[in-house]
Design an enzyme around this catalytic site. Sequence first.
Site, PDB file in Angstrom:
ATOM      1  N   LYS A 193       0.830  -1.201   0.000  1.00 60.48           N
ATOM      2  CA  LYS A 193       0.000   0.000   0.000  1.00 60.48           C
ATOM      3  C   LYS A 193       0.872   1.261   0.000  1.00 60.48           C
ATOM      4  CE  LYS A 193      -3.794  -2.510   2.273  1.00 60.48           C
ATOM      5  NZ  LYS A 193      -4.625  -2.678   3.496  1.00 60.48           N
TER       6      LYS A 193
ATOM      7  N   ASN B 294      -1.884  -0.113   7.323  1.00 60.56           N
ATOM      8  CA  ASN B 294      -1.333  -1.448   7.609  1.00 60.56           C
ATOM      9  C   ASN B 294      -0.482  -2.023   6.480  1.00 60.56           C
ATOM     10  OD1 ASN B 294      -3.427  -2.101   5.922  1.00 60.56           O
ATOM     11  ND2 ASN B 294      -4.490  -3.442   7.358  1.00 60.56           N
TER      12      ASN B 294
ATOM     13  N   HIS C 184      -1.658  -5.531   1.409  1.00 64.84           N
ATOM     14  CA  HIS C 184      -2.890  -6.284   1.165  1.00 64.84           C
ATOM     15  C   HIS C 184      -2.526  -7.672   0.658  1.00 64.84           C
ATOM     16  CE1 HIS C 184      -6.623  -7.652  -0.767  1.00 64.84           C
ATOM     17  NE2 HIS C 184      -5.860  -7.952  -1.808  1.00 64.84           N
TER      18      HIS C 184
ATOM     19  N   GLU D  52      -8.721 -10.693  -8.225  1.00 62.74           N
ATOM     20  CA  GLU D  52      -7.819  -9.551  -8.055  1.00 62.74           C
ATOM     21  C   GLU D  52      -6.678  -9.581  -9.072  1.00 62.74           C
ATOM     22  OE1 GLU D  52      -6.889  -9.798  -3.868  1.00 62.74           O
ATOM     23  OE2 GLU D  52      -8.906  -9.124  -3.306  1.00 62.74           O
TER      24      GLU D  52
ATOM     25  N   TYR E 232     -11.892  -2.969  -3.666  1.00 60.27           N
ATOM     26  CA  TYR E 232     -12.460  -3.165  -2.323  1.00 60.27           C
ATOM     27  C   TYR E 232     -13.992  -3.159  -2.342  1.00 60.27           C
ATOM     28  CZ  TYR E 232      -7.999  -2.890   0.249  1.00 60.27           C
ATOM     29  OH  TYR E 232      -6.741  -3.149   0.774  1.00 60.27           O
TER      30      TYR E 232
END
Length: 137
Positions: free
Chosen positions: A9, A112, A115, A126, A49
Amino acid sequence: MEQTFIMIKPDGVQRGLVGEIIIRFEKKGFSLKGLKLMTVDRPFAEKHYEDLSSKPFFGSLIEYITSGPVVAMIWEGEGVVKTGRTIIGATNPAQSAPGTIRGDLAIVTGRNIIHGSDSVESAQKEIALWFPDGPIN
Ligand code: ATP
Ligand code: MG
């Protein structure tokens, strides 16, 4: 062979953690099959998402994911979806075990750093979304 989609990310890229994260997957024995640096727009992030669109944090999640370049990767190996999630650690870094990526390198859920697909089926979806022209292009 099983594949998973892993994305570093924007905070992970910005903090210079790309090498550290790749090393952990490589040392485990998984194979890197695709990799690219890209910045995604809101519609793309919303698609990625889409299952979380009703969550109260959806807006801030989309802001976060579109805030800078991300590293999109395909990793391959036996059990890579589940083991990849284990290597990454729990969603909330405060509850991620030491030794996991989030447990060692992150503090809060909203930042965080990484992913990982949550099932073989999501991984296929994905990978098709992020690598529409195949793994190397
Ligand atoms: P990811 O899908 O990014 O690998 P995950 O599967 O561990 O993470 P999800 O429930 O799919 O967790 O949530 C997706 C992402 O949304 C989380 O990684 C985190 O960045 C963000 N998120 C989840 N829950 C919250 C929350 N309560 N507050 C803020 N952000 C959240
Ligand atoms: Mg998830």
